[in-house]
Design an enzyme around this catalytic site. Structure first.
Site, PDB file in Angstrom:
ATOM      1  N   ARG A  54      69.815 -33.177  12.783  1.00  0.00           N
ATOM      2  CA  ARG A  54      68.388 -32.905  12.672  1.00  0.00           C
ATOM      3  C   ARG A  54      67.663 -33.862  11.747  1.00  0.00           C
ATOM      4  O   ARG A  54      66.615 -34.397  12.098  1.00  0.00           O
ATOM      5  CB  ARG A  54      68.150 -31.480  12.142  1.00  0.00           C
ATOM      6  CG  ARG A  54      68.213 -30.420  13.168  1.00  0.00           C
ATOM      7  CD  ARG A  54      68.712 -29.139  12.566  1.00  0.00           C
ATOM      8  NE  ARG A  54      70.125 -29.308  12.264  1.00  0.00           N
ATOM      9  CZ  ARG A  54      71.097 -29.085  13.146  1.00  0.00           C
ATOM     10  NH1 ARG A  54      70.808 -28.648  14.328  1.00  0.00           N
ATOM     11  NH2 ARG A  54      72.362 -29.316  12.850  1.00  0.00           N
ATOM     12  N   THR A  55      68.187 -34.076  10.564  1.00  0.00           N
ATOM     13  CA  THR A  55      67.404 -34.825   9.580  1.00  0.00           C
ATOM     14  C   THR A  55      67.200 -36.271  10.047  1.00  0.00           C
ATOM     15  O   THR A  55      66.078 -36.778  10.061  1.00  0.00           O
ATOM     16  CB  THR A  55      68.095 -34.785   8.201  1.00  0.00           C
ATOM     17  OG1 THR A  55      68.335 -33.421   7.867  1.00  0.00           O
ATOM     18  CG2 THR A  55      67.224 -35.407   7.134  1.00  0.00           C
ATOM     19  N   LYS A  84      83.121 -51.808   1.563  1.00  0.00           N
ATOM     20  CA  LYS A  84      83.717 -52.982   0.886  1.00  0.00           C
ATOM     21  C   LYS A  84      83.519 -52.901  -0.623  1.00  0.00           C
ATOM     22  O   LYS A  84      83.924 -53.798  -1.353  1.00  0.00           O
ATOM     23  CB  LYS A  84      83.059 -54.270   1.393  1.00  0.00           C
ATOM     24  CG  LYS A  84      83.155 -54.463   2.890  1.00  0.00           C
ATOM     25  CD  LYS A  84      82.435 -55.766   3.275  1.00  0.00           C
ATOM     26  CE  LYS A  84      82.343 -55.922   4.787  1.00  0.00           C
ATOM     27  NZ  LYS A  84      81.473 -57.049   5.157  1.00  0.00           N
ATOM     28  N   ARG A 106      70.692 -40.493   3.126  1.00  0.00           N
ATOM     29  CA  ARG A 106      71.543 -39.324   2.853  1.00  0.00           C
ATOM     30  C   ARG A 106      72.855 -39.836   2.278  1.00  0.00           C
ATOM     31  O   ARG A 106      73.432 -40.806   2.792  1.00  0.00           O
ATOM     32  CB  ARG A 106      71.812 -38.540   4.134  1.00  0.00           C
ATOM     33  CG  ARG A 106      72.912 -37.496   3.946  1.00  0.00           C
ATOM     34  CD  ARG A 106      73.035 -36.561   5.122  1.00  0.00           C
ATOM     35  NE  ARG A 106      71.918 -35.632   5.160  1.00  0.00           N
ATOM     36  CZ  ARG A 106      71.809 -34.631   6.030  1.00  0.00           C
ATOM     37  NH1 ARG A 106      72.763 -34.437   6.922  1.00  0.00           N
ATOM     38  NH2 ARG A 106      70.771 -33.822   6.005  1.00  0.00           N
ATOM     39  N   HIS A 134      67.820 -31.424  -1.159  1.00  0.00           N
ATOM     40  CA  HIS A 134      67.416 -31.835   0.185  1.00  0.00           C
ATOM     41  C   HIS A 134      65.919 -31.516   0.306  1.00  0.00           C
ATOM     42  O   HIS A 134      65.514 -30.573   0.975  1.00  0.00           O
ATOM     43  CB  HIS A 134      68.235 -31.037   1.208  1.00  0.00           C
ATOM     44  CG  HIS A 134      68.196 -31.560   2.609  1.00  0.00           C
ATOM     45  ND1 HIS A 134      67.265 -32.494   3.049  1.00  0.00           N
ATOM     46  CD2 HIS A 134      68.981 -31.278   3.687  1.00  0.00           C
ATOM     47  CE1 HIS A 134      67.494 -32.750   4.327  1.00  0.00           C
ATOM     48  NE2 HIS A 134      68.515 -32.038   4.740  1.00  0.00           N
TER      49      HIS A 134
HETATM   50  C1  NCD Z   1      71.809 -29.224   5.881  1.00  0.00           C
HETATM   51  C2  NCD Z   1      72.319 -30.311   4.945  1.00  0.00           C
HETATM   52  O1  NCD Z   1      72.631 -31.422   5.394  1.00  0.00           O
HETATM   53  O2  NCD Z   1      72.341 -30.030   3.761  1.00  0.00           O
HETATM   54  N1  NCD Z   1      71.574 -29.684   7.180  1.00  0.00           N
HETATM   55  C3  NCD Z   1      70.324 -30.122   7.498  1.00  0.00           C
HETATM   56  O3  NCD Z   1      69.886 -31.150   7.028  1.00  0.00           O
HETATM   57  N2  NCD Z   1      69.563 -29.368   8.310  1.00  0.00           N
HETATM   58  C4  NCD Z   1      72.633 -27.986   5.847  1.00  0.00           C
HETATM   59  C5  NCD Z   1      74.112 -28.080   6.106  1.00  0.00           C
HETATM   60  O4  NCD Z   1      74.662 -29.124   6.409  1.00  0.00           O
HETATM   61  O5  NCD Z   1      74.737 -27.019   6.011  1.00  0.00           O
END
Ligand code: NCD
Length: 303
Positions: A54-55, A84, A106, A134
């Site tokens: 999703r993100t 590396k 991320r 997040h």
């Molecule tokens: C979440 C995350 O990556 O923290 N996912 C997301 O971005 N919707 C939740 C998860 O991974 O459980």
């Protein structure tokens, strides 16, 4: 402007962002081609060291719907020069040389996204850093609460699942402090309880909270239930946890008719699919809201 933590937002900024989200959403649903001119010619880089559906894809589609190009690496941990031994600071310095307009990162380690942000003027957006934060997830979570309840204050919000290793509930708890009269209930097993730094943050900002291990009691009079999965990938070596609470039809019967059930997704087995048809189950709408909130966020940053 970097987006690193939920604590950087004020009530006013959130309200402006959600008003903009509403307007972008309605423009998009009326004539989506109009938005293509908004950020034509701009470039978004997405640099992901951890899995994401999703993100990453909602940021990419948000950018594409506003005319931007997206340059992406989906497995930077393995396929970027991190493998590396390159530091994230050096990676950020190099990406800056390519003149992107924003970089979404991320990372599996808490604090790494902030390290990248410290060495560049290109807006860096934290798309999740370890068990840290997040922030953009919590923005779409707050928007979803607004969508259903038309308010952000005076709410009883139950946070459940893996509160210790998950980052989404942490960021959401922070944003809930921007509004008056919210009360948070942590409904989980002791091994997965919310960490003290968040409880101290809530204390410092006058938001009340309680630990209520009993699901029936926790769900009573709740306005929002926010459920999360066990973050297996973040459990320390040798620690095994099988037992987390699950939301099934029976658990739904404890909730008022007006409550909503949210989950950042991915869901594993902590919300049974038998709940999906319940009108209070909002997790798929929540994911859809993610794209519109991220369009509004990019629009705000890029202006
Ligand atoms: C979440 C995350 O990556 O923290 N996912 C997301 O971005 N919707 C939740 C998860 O991974 O459980």
């Amino acid at each position: 402007m970097h987006i690193l933590s939920a604590d950087q937002f004020t009530k006013k900024q959130l309200e402006e962002l959600f008003t903009l989200t509403d307007s972008i959403k309605s423009q998009f649903l009326t004539d989506k081609n109009k938005l293509l001119k908004k950020h034509e010619g701009k470039v978004l880089i997405t640099l992901f060291y951890e899995p994401s559906t999703r993100t990453r894809l909602s940021f990419a589609t948000a950018a594409a719907h506003m005319g931007m190009s997206v340059i992406s690496t989906e497995n930077a941990r393995e396929f970027s020069s991190a493998a590396k031994g390159e530091t994230i600071e050096d990676t950020a310095r190099v990406l800056e040389q390519y003149y992107p307009d924003a970089i979404v990162i991320r990372h599996h380690e808490t604090g790494e996204v902030a390290r990248a942000a410290a060495v560049t003027k290109v807006p860096i957006i934290n798309a999740g850093d370890g068990k840290g934060e997040h922030p953009t997830q919590s923005l779409l979570d707050m928007y979803t609460i607004w969508d259903s309840h038309k308010k952000h204050s005076g709410l009883k919000v139950v946070l459940g699942g893996d509160l210790l290793h998950g980052r989404t509930a942490r960021s959401l708890a922070k944003l809930l402090t921007c509004f008056d009269g919210n009360h948070i209930v942590f409904n989980t097993i002791p091994e997965l309880q919310m960490a003290d730094d968040i409880k101290e943050y809530l204390d410092g900002r006058g938001v009340t909270y309680e630990e209520e291990p009993d699901m029936k009691r926790a769900f009573q009079n709740a306005d929002v239930v926010y459920w999360t999965r066990l973050q297996k990938e973040r459990l320390p070596a040798g620690v095994h946890i099988d037992q987390t609470y699950k939301i099934d039809k029976k658990a739904m019967s404890y909730l008022p008719e007006t409550a909503i059930v949210m989950h950042p997704l991915p869901r594993v087995d902590e919300i049974l699919t038998e709940v999906d048809d319940d009108p209070r189950a909002k997790y798929f709408d929540q994911a859809g809201n993610g794209m519109f909130v991220r369009m509004a966020l990019l629009d705000t940053i890029l202006k």
